[in-house]
Design a protein around this motif. Structure first.
Motif, PDB file in Angstrom:
ATOM      1  N   ILE A  94      -5.641  -0.952   6.447  1.00 39.95           N
ATOM      2  CA  ILE A  94      -6.092  -2.529   5.934  1.00 39.95           C
ATOM      3  C   ILE A  94      -4.962  -3.239   5.087  1.00 39.95           C
ATOM      4  O   ILE A  94      -4.522  -4.289   5.476  1.00 39.95           O
ATOM      5  N   VAL A  95      -4.292  -2.449   4.211  1.00 39.43           N
ATOM      6  CA  VAL A  95      -3.108  -2.793   3.473  1.00 39.43           C
ATOM      7  C   VAL A  95      -1.970  -3.091   4.587  1.00 39.43           C
ATOM      8  O   VAL A  95      -1.332  -4.235   4.415  1.00 39.43           O
ATOM      9  N   ILE A 108      -2.530  -7.783  -3.329  1.00 34.77           N
ATOM     10  CA  ILE A 108      -3.643  -6.896  -2.657  1.00 34.77           C
ATOM     11  C   ILE A 108      -4.172  -5.989  -3.706  1.00 34.77           C
ATOM     12  O   ILE A 108      -3.382  -5.194  -4.395  1.00 34.77           O
ATOM     13  N   ASN A 109      -5.490  -6.011  -3.861  1.00 37.47           N
ATOM     14  CA  ASN A 109      -6.165  -5.431  -4.973  1.00 37.47           C
ATOM     15  C   ASN A 109      -7.137  -4.596  -4.492  1.00 37.47           C
ATOM     16  O   ASN A 109      -7.793  -4.856  -3.672  1.00 37.47           O
ATOM     17  N   THR A 165      -9.376  -7.551  10.190  1.00 42.57           N
ATOM     18  CA  THR A 165      -8.679  -8.378   8.832  1.00 42.57           C
ATOM     19  C   THR A 165      -7.464  -9.217   9.276  1.00 42.57           C
ATOM     20  O   THR A 165      -7.430 -10.401   8.801  1.00 42.57           O
ATOM     21  N   ILE A 166      -6.769  -8.852  10.142  1.00 44.19           N
ATOM     22  CA  ILE A 166      -5.572  -9.598  10.637  1.00 44.19           C
ATOM     23  C   ILE A 166      -6.280 -10.988  11.624  1.00 44.19           C
ATOM     24  O   ILE A 166      -6.001 -12.180  11.292  1.00 44.19           O
ATOM     25  N   TYR A 180       1.372  -6.676   7.182  1.00 43.46           N
ATOM     26  CA  TYR A 180       2.137  -7.097   8.533  1.00 43.46           C
ATOM     27  C   TYR A 180       1.981  -8.880   8.828  1.00 43.46           C
ATOM     28  O   TYR A 180       3.175  -9.366   9.373  1.00 43.46           O
ATOM     29  N   LEU A 181       0.966  -9.290   8.289  1.00 40.05           N
ATOM     30  CA  LEU A 181       1.110 -10.809   8.383  1.00 40.05           C
ATOM     31  C   LEU A 181       1.859 -11.609   7.052  1.00 40.05           C
ATOM     32  O   LEU A 181       1.960 -12.758   7.257  1.00 40.05           O
ATOM     33  N   GLY A 182       2.290 -10.597   6.181  1.00 38.79           N
ATOM     34  CA  GLY A 182       3.050 -11.438   4.971  1.00 38.79           C
ATOM     35  C   GLY A 182       2.274 -11.577   3.636  1.00 38.79           C
ATOM     36  O   GLY A 182       2.948 -12.124   2.734  1.00 38.79           O
TER      37      GLY A 182
END
Length: 236
Positions: free
Chosen positions: A187-188, A201-202, A123-124, A193-195
């Motif tokens: 994942i959240v 976030i749903n 995801t990142i 972490y990236l801001g």
């Protein structure tokens, strides 16, 4: 989120400004296994059902490979586009589908995140590719986490638990309890972490294994003869 019925099949739909997120279900055994004719035909039917010009997907391999949609089918687990009326999606039957939408640049991504992809932070990597290729800002990202095998049911072995416990990214966060892994929390954490804002976030809070509200495919529950769900996103 709302439920829609098309030709007797049930889909879960989320609308966010110009983007639409669709999560298929197992109602009436709607199967998107592309390794059989039935699955390939159902992919084609999506174009008619949702008025799309094309549907793109990947040959998934539990990797951290992310591609820009160009009409080809690659081996990987993340796909990105800024093209309108093109659906991009991932197949799941317990792993986590993550759909991403930059509401300013109008860029979308679909990610397949099993434990291997989650451990390698796919995801990142998808978000970083969105930033590099399209100038996306993480603060403008909306993320949608679809049905998957949630912590209530996702048992793992000591070897997998050890890999996650050694990751500095999850230090101080309870992601494993009673030999069960919380992929969603991982994942959240990657998103934050990236801001990406927590308010953007749903999650659907649907477990593929134990949920009884909606029919969903589950590899771990069925073992054999299980179908695949398809989660996809597009910009009209």
């Amino acid at each position: 989120m709302d439920k829609i019925i098309i030709d007797g099949y049930e889909f879960l739909r989320v609308q966010a400004e110009k983007a639409t997120m669709i999560f298929s279900t197992a109602k009436n055994n709607l199967n998107f296994n592309i390794h059989c004719d039935e699955g390939k035909n159902n992919i084609l039917r999506l174009k008619q059902w949702f008025g799309l010009d094309d549907i793109s997907y990947l040959y998934q391999k539990h990797s951290d490979n992310v591609y820009i949609q160009d009409g080809n089918i690659y081996e990987g687990d993340g796909i990105i586009t800024n093209k309108k009326n093109i659906g991009i999606g991932v197949f799941t039957a317990d792993c986590v589908p993550v759909l991403l939408y930059d509401k300013v640049e109008n860029v979308v991504a679909a990610v397949h995140s099993g434990w291997k992809g989650t451990l390698s932070c796919i995801t990142i990597k998808a978000l970083e590719k969105m930033q590099k290729e399209y100038g996306c800002s993480f603060k403008n990202i909306n993320a949608y986490i679809g049905p998957h095998n949630r912590m209530c049911c996702y048992e793992i072995g000591e070897d997998v638990a050890d890999k996650f416990n050694k990751s500095a990214l999850y230090s101080g966060i309870e992601i494993i309890k009673n030999n069960k892994l919380n992929l969603e929390r991982c994942i959240v954490r990657q998103l934050e972490y990236l801001g990406v804002s927590s308010k953007n976030i749903n999650t659907m809070n649907l477990c593929t294994y134990c949920n009884e509200e909606i029919q969903l495919f589950s590899y771990r529950k069925s073992k054999e003869n299980y179908g695949r769900m398809f989660s996809f996103i597009f910009i009209k």
